[in-house]
Design a protein around this motif. Structure first.
Motif, mmCIF file in Angstrom:
data_model
loop_
_atom_site.group_PDB
_atom_site.id
_atom_site.type_symbol
_atom_site.label_atom_id
_atom_site.label_comp_id
_atom_site.label_asym_id
_atom_site.label_seq_id
_atom_site.Cartn_x
_atom_site.Cartn_y
_atom_site.Cartn_z
ATOM 1 N N TYR A 156 -20.113 4.924 53.947
ATOM 2 C CA TYR A 156 -18.897 4.311 53.420
ATOM 3 C C TYR A 156 -18.936 2.806 53.690
ATOM 4 O O TYR A 156 -19.612 2.343 54.600
ATOM 5 C CB TYR A 156 -17.632 4.920 54.037
ATOM 6 C CG TYR A 156 -17.338 4.442 55.438
ATOM 7 C CD1 TYR A 156 -16.495 3.362 55.654
ATOM 8 C CD2 TYR A 156 -17.922 5.052 56.541
ATOM 9 C CE1 TYR A 156 -16.224 2.909 56.942
ATOM 10 C CE2 TYR A 156 -17.668 4.606 57.829
ATOM 11 C CZ TYR A 156 -16.819 3.542 58.019
ATOM 12 O OH TYR A 156 -16.570 3.093 59.287
ATOM 13 N N GLY A 157 -18.220 2.047 52.857
ATOM 14 C CA GLY A 157 -18.160 0.598 53.026
ATOM 15 C C GLY A 157 -16.984 0.002 52.281
ATOM 16 O O GLY A 157 -16.139 0.712 51.739
ATOM 17 N N ARG A 206 -21.039 7.522 57.586
ATOM 18 C CA ARG A 206 -21.397 6.448 58.513
ATOM 19 C C ARG A 206 -21.124 5.096 57.862
ATOM 20 O O ARG A 206 -21.090 4.991 56.633
ATOM 21 C CB ARG A 206 -22.854 6.542 58.935
ATOM 22 C CG ARG A 206 -23.837 6.199 57.810
ATOM 23 C CD ARG A 206 -25.187 5.847 58.384
ATOM 24 N NE ARG A 206 -26.173 5.584 57.359
ATOM 25 C CZ ARG A 206 -26.383 4.422 56.769
ATOM 26 N NH1 ARG A 206 -25.628 3.378 57.059
ATOM 27 N NH2 ARG A 206 -27.332 4.262 55.875
ATOM 28 N N PRO A 207 -20.964 4.023 58.678
ATOM 29 C CA PRO A 207 -20.711 2.689 58.115
ATOM 30 C C PRO A 207 -21.928 2.142 57.346
ATOM 31 O O PRO A 207 -23.078 2.422 57.697
ATOM 32 C CB PRO A 207 -20.448 1.817 59.340
ATOM 33 C CG PRO A 207 -20.213 2.753 60.461
ATOM 34 C CD PRO A 207 -20.903 4.021 60.128
ATOM 35 N N CYS A 244 -22.255 -4.260 54.451
ATOM 36 C CA CYS A 244 -20.912 -4.857 54.516
ATOM 37 C C CYS A 244 -20.187 -4.587 55.833
ATOM 38 O O CYS A 244 -19.204 -5.251 56.128
ATOM 39 C CB CYS A 244 -20.065 -4.381 53.339
ATOM 40 S SG CYS A 244 -19.751 -2.610 53.321
ATOM 41 N N LEU A 245 -20.644 -3.633 56.597
ATOM 42 C CA LEU A 245 -20.024 -3.302 57.886
ATOM 43 C C LEU A 245 -21.079 -3.349 58.995
ATOM 44 O O LEU A 245 -21.240 -2.411 59.763
ATOM 45 C CB LEU A 245 -19.370 -1.906 57.820
ATOM 46 C CG LEU A 245 -18.249 -1.727 56.799
ATOM 47 C CD1 LEU A 245 -17.828 -0.273 56.704
ATOM 48 C CD2 LEU A 245 -17.060 -2.606 57.151
ATOM 49 N N GLN A 246 -21.786 -4.470 59.074
ATOM 50 C CA GLN A 246 -22.923 -4.587 59.988
ATOM 51 C C GLN A 246 -22.572 -4.295 61.444
ATOM 52 O O GLN A 246 -23.322 -3.610 62.130
ATOM 53 C CB GLN A 246 -23.551 -5.973 59.877
ATOM 54 C CG GLN A 246 -24.291 -6.176 58.593
ATOM 55 C CD GLN A 246 -24.905 -7.565 58.502
ATOM 56 O OE1 GLN A 246 -24.717 -8.405 59.372
ATOM 57 N NE2 GLN A 246 -25.644 -7.795 57.432
ATOM 58 N N TRP A 294 -22.787 2.356 65.419
ATOM 59 C CA TRP A 294 -23.109 3.721 65.008
ATOM 60 C C TRP A 294 -24.573 4.031 65.302
ATOM 61 O O TRP A 294 -24.896 5.088 65.848
ATOM 62 C CB TRP A 294 -22.821 3.897 63.513
ATOM 63 C CG TRP A 294 -23.302 5.218 62.984
ATOM 64 C CD1 TRP A 294 -22.651 6.408 63.041
ATOM 65 C CD2 TRP A 294 -24.558 5.464 62.347
ATOM 66 N NE1 TRP A 294 -23.412 7.381 62.471
ATOM 67 C CE2 TRP A 294 -24.591 6.829 62.030
ATOM 68 C CE3 TRP A 294 -25.647 4.665 62.009
ATOM 69 C CZ2 TRP A 294 -25.677 7.429 61.390
ATOM 70 C CZ3 TRP A 294 -26.726 5.253 61.374
ATOM 71 C CH2 TRP A 294 -26.731 6.612 61.080
ATOM 72 N N LYS A 295 -25.455 3.096 64.960
ATOM 73 C CA LYS A 295 -26.885 3.293 65.146
ATOM 74 C C LYS A 295 -27.245 3.431 66.627
ATOM 75 O O LYS A 295 -28.157 4.170 66.989
ATOM 76 C CB LYS A 295 -27.656 2.119 64.536
ATOM 77 C CG LYS A 295 -29.136 2.349 64.452
ATOM 78 C CD LYS A 295 -29.811 1.249 63.681
ATOM 79 C CE LYS A 295 -31.303 1.490 63.635
ATOM 80 N NZ LYS A 295 -31.992 0.445 62.934
#
Length: 83
Positions: free
Chosen positions: A32-33, A63-64, A68-70, A76-77
């Motif tokens: 998602y973003g 997940r992000p 755009c959602l670095q 998350w990573k």
């Protein structure tokens, strides 16, 4: 979660203006973003879904986006799970 394929263009615009759609996602990749993300704009309509909030996307297993959602993607990573 709303599937883009089941919505008309006017309906999508109305939902964005009213705040019912704030994030987009890819149902195949579970990412998602933001609605302005270049990666999201390139995906196929049948794979695109919309969310009202980040928490809704996360609750559905998405997940992000790494573009755009670095910041959220890096968390998350590294194993940080946002609820």
């Amino acid at each position: 979660m709303l599937h883009h394929a089941g919505l008309g263009d006017d309906e999508v615009r109305r939902k964005i203006k009213s705040g019912k759609i704030r994030y987009g996602g890819n149902s195949k990749l579970k990412i998602y973003g933001t609605l302005k993300c270049k990666s999201g704009k390139r995906m196929k309509r049948e794979n695109r879904v919309f969310f009202e909030s980040e928490s809704e996307a996360i609750a559905m297993g998405y997940r992000p986006c790494g573009h755009c959602l670095q910041g959220l993607y890096k968390k998350w990573k590294n194993g940080f799970v946002q609820q």
